[in-house]
Design a protein around this motif. Structure first.
Motif, PDB file in Angstrom:
ATOM      1  N   UNK A 187      32.583 105.283  37.793  1.00  0.00           N
ATOM      2  CA  UNK A 187      33.768 104.421  37.780  1.00  0.00           C
ATOM      3  C   UNK A 187      33.581 103.267  38.764  1.00  0.00           C
ATOM      4  N   UNK A 188      33.019 103.564  39.916  1.00  0.00           N
ATOM      5  CA  UNK A 188      32.737 102.530  40.913  1.00  0.00           C
ATOM      6  C   UNK A 188      31.680 101.560  40.403  1.00  0.00           C
ATOM      7  N   UNK A 189      30.663 102.101  39.699  1.00  0.00           N
ATOM      8  CA  UNK A 189      29.615 101.254  39.142  1.00  0.00           C
ATOM      9  C   UNK A 189      30.188 100.298  38.094  1.00  0.00           C
ATOM     10  N   UNK A 190      31.131 100.764  37.292  1.00  0.00           N
ATOM     11  CA  UNK A 190      31.782  99.894  36.311  1.00  0.00           C
ATOM     12  C   UNK A 190      32.487  98.734  37.007  1.00  0.00           C
ATOM     13  N   UNK A 191      33.150  99.024  38.126  1.00  0.00           N
ATOM     14  CA  UNK A 191      33.827  97.970  38.881  1.00  0.00           C
ATOM     15  C   UNK A 191      32.827  96.959  39.432  1.00  0.00           C
ATOM     16  N   UNK A 192      31.669  97.454  39.893  1.00  0.00           N
ATOM     17  CA  UNK A 192      30.621  96.559  40.378  1.00  0.00           C
ATOM     18  C   UNK A 192      30.188  95.607  39.270  1.00  0.00           C
ATOM     19  N   UNK A 193      30.172  96.111  38.045  1.00  0.00           N
ATOM     20  CA  UNK A 193      29.724  95.318  36.884  1.00  0.00           C
ATOM     21  C   UNK A 193      30.812  94.418  36.315  1.00  0.00           C
ATOM     22  N   UNK A 194      31.985  94.405  36.926  1.00  0.00           N
ATOM     23  CA  UNK A 194      33.068  93.574  36.428  1.00  0.00           C
ATOM     24  C   UNK A 194      33.849  94.226  35.305  1.00  0.00           C
ATOM     25  N   UNK A 195      33.787  95.549  35.221  1.00  0.00           N
ATOM     26  CA  UNK A 195      34.512  96.285  34.195  1.00  0.00           C
ATOM     27  C   UNK A 195      35.565  97.178  34.837  1.00  0.00           C
ATOM     28  N   UNK A 196      36.430  97.748  33.993  1.00  0.00           N
ATOM     29  CA  UNK A 196      37.488  98.632  34.479  1.00  0.00           C
ATOM     30  C   UNK A 196      37.463  99.928  33.686  1.00  0.00           C
ATOM     31  N   UNK A 197      37.290 101.026  34.388  1.00  0.00           N
ATOM     32  CA  UNK A 197      37.357 102.347  33.772  1.00  0.00           C
ATOM     33  C   UNK A 197      38.796 102.594  33.335  1.00  0.00           C
ATOM     34  N   UNK A 198      39.027 102.789  32.044  1.00  0.00           N
ATOM     35  CA  UNK A 198      40.402 102.938  31.558  1.00  0.00           C
ATOM     36  C   UNK A 198      41.053 104.227  32.043  1.00  0.00           C
ATOM     37  N   UNK A 199      40.245 105.144  32.580  1.00  0.00           N
ATOM     38  CA  UNK A 199      40.792 106.388  33.124  1.00  0.00           C
ATOM     39  C   UNK A 199      40.588 106.475  34.640  1.00  0.00           C
ATOM     40  N   UNK A 200      40.545 105.313  35.292  1.00  0.00           N
ATOM     41  CA  UNK A 200      40.364 105.287  36.742  1.00  0.00           C
ATOM     42  C   UNK A 200      41.550 105.890  37.478  1.00  0.00           C
ATOM     43  N   UNK A 201      42.676 106.035  36.796  1.00  0.00           N
ATOM     44  CA  UNK A 201      43.864 106.610  37.442  1.00  0.00           C
ATOM     45  C   UNK A 201      43.805 108.128  37.533  1.00  0.00           C
ATOM     46  N   UNK A 202      42.836 108.756  36.847  1.00  0.00           N
ATOM     47  CA  UNK A 202      42.718 110.209  36.878  1.00  0.00           C
ATOM     48  C   UNK A 202      41.936 110.627  38.128  1.00  0.00           C
ATOM     49  N   UNK A 203      42.405 111.676  38.788  1.00  0.00           N
ATOM     50  CA  UNK A 203      41.790 112.097  40.052  1.00  0.00           C
ATOM     51  C   UNK A 203      40.589 113.016  39.871  1.00  0.00           C
ATOM     52  N   UNK A 204      40.540 113.772  38.772  1.00  0.00           N
ATOM     53  CA  UNK A 204      39.406 114.673  38.541  1.00  0.00           C
ATOM     54  C   UNK A 204      38.135 113.846  38.351  1.00  0.00           C
ATOM     55  N   UNK A 205      36.997 114.373  38.822  1.00  0.00           N
ATOM     56  CA  UNK A 205      35.748 113.641  38.680  1.00  0.00           C
ATOM     57  C   UNK A 205      35.316 113.533  37.220  1.00  0.00           C
ATOM     58  N   UNK A 206      35.452 114.613  36.462  1.00  0.00           N
ATOM     59  CA  UNK A 206      35.048 114.615  35.054  1.00  0.00           C
ATOM     60  C   UNK A 206      36.166 115.202  34.192  1.00  0.00           C
ATOM     61  N   UNK A 207      37.258 114.472  34.017  1.00  0.00           N
ATOM     62  CA  UNK A 207      38.404 115.005  33.279  1.00  0.00           C
ATOM     63  C   UNK A 207      38.178 115.061  31.774  1.00  0.00           C
ATOM     64  N   UNK A 208      38.865 115.997  31.138  1.00  0.00           N
ATOM     65  CA  UNK A 208      38.922 116.075  29.686  1.00  0.00           C
ATOM     66  C   UNK A 208      40.118 115.248  29.227  1.00  0.00           C
ATOM     67  N   UNK A 209      39.912 114.397  28.231  1.00  0.00           N
ATOM     68  CA  UNK A 209      40.981 113.536  27.726  1.00  0.00           C
ATOM     69  C   UNK A 209      41.101 113.711  26.212  1.00  0.00           C
ATOM     70  N   UNK A 210      42.171 113.200  25.650  1.00  0.00           N
ATOM     71  CA  UNK A 210      42.392 113.278  24.204  1.00  0.00           C
ATOM     72  C   UNK A 210      41.980 111.967  23.542  1.00  0.00           C
TER      73      UNK A 210
END
Length: 287
Positions: A194-217
């Motif tokens: 997620x941090x690497x995406x920010x370095x690249x000028x991108x935004x992780x759409x699930x950056x608000x989740x606290x788990x390191x590797x969350x399961x999503x729908x």
């Protein structure tokens, strides 16, 4: 005679320095004390193996996990298990003076079992990009190579700073990073990817989740409408799984990216190669 005496004294002092006691506090807050630098080290994750070689302690490695394939010298070392289970008998047979474990990566039951066998453990954590520099210092001190560990840490920090300057962007391209498909897994805001995406000028759409590797729908992904979908080379084909969802911006433009998991998924010095590849792969989709 005097020169010989001085030479003998220098060699004696060098030997004493090499055999100096080790005392470090690991990432579990525990103090590791060894009477001398460990000459027989077992590593239980690929990134710890890479870090060990990076600080100049590769020759001290006597056993590694089954996925440790870098550098080339690591491939010939005895295997002692994998992420799902370690082989205690094999580890004991290697008579390790230090075992490197990853909290959050190795199974708690395995770590507990190693403790029960009274083996010297160095507990490590890694969640952020700059943890690599910190771990280089920690492993350098724990293995008896503090200067090399410090040097490697500084090189990593300097290159990371240069990458951050090079790829600084104003816009934050919304990206979905898919770790796996069943269950559908991604990375949370506390993960180095997620941090690497920010370095690249991108935004992780699930950056608000606290788990390191969350399961999503899938519904959650559709709702957050990523413009790019990224996966590692160790994951199934993400294009096949998403192409029927034509409402997704990433699907409409064919914005699917696949990156080298061995680099981006391992918190080792090679992680920065993965970050550069990630940034270069995202760049064509930035508008």
């Amino acid at each position: 005679m005097i020169r010989r005496g001085i030479l003998a004294l220098c060699l004696l002092l060098a030997g004493a320095a090499h055999a100096a006691p080790i005392r470090v506090v690991d990432d579990a807050g525990l103090t590791l004390e060894l009477v001398r630098p460990p000459q027989r080290i077992v590593s239980l994750t690929p990134h710890l193996t890479e870090l060990l070689f990076a600080v100049g302690a590769g020759a001290q490695a006597v056993g590694v996990d089954s996925a440790s394939d870098y550098p080339e010298a690591a491939r010939g070392l005895p295997r002692v298990g994998d992420y799902s289970r370690v082989n205690f008998e094999r580890i004991l047979a290697l008579k390790p003076e230090l075992v490197l474990v990853w909290l959050g990566g190795n199974r708690p039951a395995d770590v507990h079992g190693l403790k029960a066998m009274k083996l010297p453990l160095l507990h490590t954590r890694a969640t952020r990009l700059d943890d690599v520099a910190r771990l280089l210092r920690l492993l350098g001190r724990a293995s008896g190579h503090p200067a090399q560990g410090e040097r490697a840490a500084q090189q990593f920090a300097q290159r990371l700073a240069a990458i951050e300057r090079r790829y600084a962007r104003g816009r934050r391209l919304p990206v979905f990073y898919q770790v796996w498909d069943r269950p559908l897994m991604t990375v949370g805001g506390g993960h180095w990817i997620s941090e690497a995406l920010a370095v690249c000028g991108a935004r992780n759409i699930f950056a608000d989740l606290t788990a390191l590797s969350p399961v999503v729908s899938r519904e959650a992904v559709l709702q957050r409408a990523p413009e790019v979908i990224i996966s590692g080379s160790d994951a199934p084909d993400v294009h096949a799984g998403w192409r029927r969802y034509s409402e997704l911006p990433a699907v409409r433009t064919g914005a699917f990216v696949r990156v080298d998991a061995d680099r981006l998924h391992r918190p080792s010095p090679r992680l920065l190669d993965g970050v550069v590849q990630l940034c270069e792969s995202i760049a064509p989709y930035e508008r």
